[in-house]
Design a protein around this motif. Sequence first.
Motif, short mmCIF file in Angstrom:
data_model
loop_
_atom_site.label_atom_id
_atom_site.label_comp_id
_atom_site.label_asym_id
_atom_site.label_seq_id
_atom_site.Cartn_x
_atom_site.Cartn_y
_atom_site.Cartn_z
N UNK A 40 46.69 26.72 37.10
CA UNK A 40 45.39 27.15 36.39
C UNK A 40 44.79 28.53 37.00
N UNK A 41 43.62 28.47 36.94
CA UNK A 41 42.87 29.78 37.34
C UNK A 41 42.96 30.00 38.62
N UNK A 42 42.96 28.97 39.50
CA UNK A 42 42.90 28.86 41.17
C UNK A 42 44.44 29.56 41.71
N UNK A 43 45.34 29.27 41.04
CA UNK A 43 46.55 29.97 41.46
C UNK A 43 46.73 31.16 40.96
N UNK A 44 46.27 31.40 39.75
CA UNK A 44 46.04 32.84 39.28
C UNK A 44 45.31 33.71 40.12
N UNK A 45 44.08 33.57 40.56
CA UNK A 45 43.36 34.06 41.46
C UNK A 45 43.79 34.43 42.82
N UNK A 46 44.79 33.32 43.19
CA UNK A 46 45.38 33.63 44.51
C UNK A 46 46.56 34.84 44.53
N UNK A 47 47.34 34.77 43.14
CA UNK A 47 48.46 35.34 42.92
C UNK A 47 47.62 37.05 42.76
N UNK A 48 46.63 36.91 41.98
CA UNK A 48 46.15 38.29 41.89
C UNK A 48 45.57 38.95 42.93
N UNK A 49 44.93 38.08 43.97
CA UNK A 49 44.51 38.80 45.28
C UNK A 49 45.58 39.19 46.22
N UNK A 50 46.77 38.35 46.15
CA UNK A 50 47.77 38.74 47.11
C UNK A 50 48.77 40.01 46.51
#
Length: 134
Positions: A40-50
Amino acid sequence: MDKERQIQDEDLMDVAADPEQAHRLRKALKTLAENPNVGGKLQEMAQEVLSGRIGMKDAIQTPGYMDALGDRMNQIRRAAEDQTQAEREASREQFVAWQKQQEEQEEKERAERDGPTGNIVSSPRRGRGGGHRG
């Protein structure tokens, strides 16, 4: 994500208090990004930041990402509240073992980052010693 550019610890210094905190934050983001159970969004956020597509400051100001983080924290809280006393004790023991392993890993990584490399071979410099001076 393997072939994408990855941010470094230094890229998180705008939100981290020190290099050690930046390192732990990047490591946590990496765990979120790579864990298939996160989703979901939490994994997406981490991927976007990384990947550097969004900064950490922007991510924490994005309502959808913070809602996902809040939802996950509530799930964790509810799961903890539903545990029996025996499950709590087992969880504590597992956490202590995990924490010790993490501290050992952090110490190893810190030593590798901060310590002498030992593998550097340098050749003698030219122009030093008795040579020509002019």
